[in-house]
Enzyme design. Structure first.
Site, PDB file in Angstrom:
ATOM      1  N   ASN A  10     169.026  32.808  55.292  1.00  0.00           N
ATOM      2  CA  ASN A  10     167.941  33.519  54.607  1.00  0.00           C
ATOM      3  C   ASN A  10     166.800  33.700  55.599  1.00  0.00           C
ATOM      4  OD1 ASN A  10     165.982  34.501  52.921  1.00  0.00           O
ATOM      5  ND2 ASN A  10     165.731  32.620  51.719  1.00  0.00           N
ATOM      6  N   TRP A  11     166.713  34.908  56.134  1.00  0.00           N
ATOM      7  CA  TRP A  11     165.708  35.153  57.180  1.00  0.00           C
ATOM      8  C   TRP A  11     164.295  35.307  56.606  1.00  0.00           C
ATOM      9  CZ3 TRP A  11     168.408  39.430  60.666  1.00  0.00           C
ATOM     10  CH2 TRP A  11     169.568  38.880  61.217  1.00  0.00           C
ATOM     11  N   LYS A  12     164.200  35.449  55.304  1.00  0.00           N
ATOM     12  CA  LYS A  12     162.899  35.637  54.637  1.00  0.00           C
ATOM     13  C   LYS A  12     162.146  36.827  55.285  1.00  0.00           C
ATOM     14  CE  LYS A  12     163.056  30.822  53.363  1.00  0.00           C
ATOM     15  NZ  LYS A  12     162.367  29.606  52.975  1.00  0.00           N
ATOM     16  N   HIS A  93     165.035  32.727  44.070  1.00  0.00           N
ATOM     17  CA  HIS A  93     164.562  31.813  45.116  1.00  0.00           C
ATOM     18  C   HIS A  93     163.188  31.244  44.717  1.00  0.00           C
ATOM     19  CE1 HIS A  93     163.025  30.317  48.913  1.00  0.00           C
ATOM     20  NE2 HIS A  93     164.293  30.220  49.288  1.00  0.00           N
ATOM     21  N   GLU A 174     168.645  24.317  45.434  1.00  0.00           N
ATOM     22  CA  GLU A 174     167.600  24.186  46.457  1.00  0.00           C
ATOM     23  C   GLU A 174     166.400  23.450  45.885  1.00  0.00           C
ATOM     24  OE1 GLU A 174     167.820  27.158  49.740  1.00  0.00           O
ATOM     25  OE2 GLU A 174     166.914  28.284  48.114  1.00  0.00           O
ATOM     26  N   GLY A 180     161.428  24.355  53.364  1.00  0.00           N
ATOM     27  CA  GLY A 180     160.377  24.585  54.355  1.00  0.00           C
ATOM     28  C   GLY A 180     159.516  23.360  54.634  1.00  0.00           C
ATOM     29  N   SER A 220     165.578  22.774  54.144  1.00  0.00           N
ATOM     30  CA  SER A 220     165.398  22.088  55.437  1.00  0.00           C
ATOM     31  C   SER A 220     166.710  21.643  56.080  1.00  0.00           C
ATOM     32  CB  SER A 220     164.451  20.886  55.286  1.00  0.00           C
ATOM     33  OG  SER A 220     163.170  21.336  54.935  1.00  0.00           O
ATOM     34  N   GLY A 241     167.141  28.382  55.800  1.00  0.00           N
ATOM     35  CA  GLY A 241     165.967  29.230  56.026  1.00  0.00           C
ATOM     36  C   GLY A 241     165.571  29.222  57.480  1.00  0.00           C
TER      37      GLY A 241
HETATM   38  P1  PGA Z   1     164.415  26.155  54.807  1.00  0.00           P
HETATM   39  O1  PGA Z   1     164.546  27.275  53.675  1.00  0.00           O
HETATM   40  O2  PGA Z   1     165.776  25.924  55.357  1.00  0.00           O
HETATM   41  O3  PGA Z   1     163.450  26.714  55.788  1.00  0.00           O
HETATM   42  O4  PGA Z   1     163.901  24.916  54.104  1.00  0.00           O
HETATM   43  C1  PGA Z   1     165.615  27.236  52.779  1.00  0.00           C
HETATM   44  C2  PGA Z   1     165.467  28.351  51.781  1.00  0.00           C
HETATM   45  O5  PGA Z   1     164.347  28.739  51.478  1.00  0.00           O
HETATM   46  O6  PGA Z   1     166.453  28.879  51.278  1.00  0.00           O
END
Ligand code: PGA
Length: 271
Positions: A10-12, A93, A174, A180, A220, A241
């Site tokens: 998930n590149w956001k 999400h 999640e 994050g 994470s 992420g």
């Molecule tokens: P992260 O994000 O790996 O940076 O914690 C995961 C996500 O938001 O799907």
């Protein structure tokens, strides 16, 4: 049935066009030969088409959609627009829920929109704070999970799904506190929650669905923590992420999961 294992990036809201092309190409080159995991990229909407044109073999998904088909909804993208471009759509999400105030009803409408267009939805659910599960029996864990935000979101976001719809769904567990934050849930904790989700689904749906629906962990995940999830047979992959923005880090995550899954299949066959 052996469930497919997914490694989802998930590149956001990250990458320029050129960065996205380099990242996609690099990840594909490094993960093309992995046989036990399916790698899916969720780039920003804008980069879906150029990536698809350059890398026909890429499994691509969108990070979100709006639930209606078309009309006066400035700035939105519908599932219909993604037909032939994305094979997956992430819905629910926690950043959509917390930053954009999406409710379970909105998520449910998006899930149905994705299914209506034959694009597989990836439904994200998770609790706000860590739950105390140590020392609890299975039925107590199920009760705690079903009364938490995860349990409630899972039930209301999946309202009205047919058995055929369930067959196409992927769930991403999640925990909001792990996203994050650099504070990932342990493999044991994630597996306890996921097993509880499967027990909840057994009551709500049927044994085939509860056993076969892929449920991933996200929050994470890094190359250092992925083995914890890969070691748990109930966890069907990871949604990544920030670590998905680096070719070597993300590819290593996919490789570690792939090796662990191969090892587990070989061990099962020999038993
Ligand atoms: P992260 O994000 O790996 O940076 O914690 C995961 C996500 O938001 O799907």
């Amino acid at each position: 049935m052996k469930r497919t294992k997914y490694i989802i990036a998930n590149w956001k809201m990250n990458t320029t066009l050129s960065e996205a092309m380099v990242l996609a190409g690099g990840v594909l080159r490094r993960t093309d030969d992995l046989e036990n995991v399916k790698v899916i990229l969720l780039p920003p909407f804008l980069w879906l088409v150029p990536i698809k044109e350059q890398y026909k073999r890429a499994n691509l998904g969108a990070q979100d959609i709006y639930s209606l088909q078309s009309g006066a909804f400035t700035g939105e993208i519908s599932a219909e627009m993604l037909k032939g471009i994305a094979q997956y759509i992430l819905v629910g999400h926690s950043e959509r829920r917390s930053v954009f105030n999406e409710t379970d009803a909105d998520v449910n409408a998006k899930l149905h929109a994705s299914l209506r267009t034959n694009i597989k939805p990836i439904l994200a659910v998770g609790e706000e704070n860590p739950m105390r599960l140590d020392g609890l029996k299975d039925d107590e864990i199920t009760k705690r999970v079903s009364e938490s935000r995860i349990g409630k979101s899972l039930i209301s976001s999946t309202r009205g799904l047919s058995d055929k719809d369930w067959d196409r769904l992927i769930i991403a567990y999640e925990p909001v506190w792990a996203i994050g934050s650099g504070r990932n849930a342990s493999g044991k904790y994630a597996a306890q929650v996921i097993r509880a989700l499967r027990r909840m689904l057994l009551k709500k749906t049927n044994r085939t669905i509860a056993t076969d629906v892929p449920i991933l962990y996200g929050g994470s995940v890094t190359r250092n923590s992925v083995a914890e999830y890969a070691a748990q047979p109930t966890i069907d992959g990871v949604l990544v992420g920030s670590a998905s923005l680096k070719i070597s880090e993300f590819a290593r995550i996919a490789e570690i999961f792939d090796e662990a899954d191969k090892w587990r299949s070989d061990t099962n066959e020999n038993n």
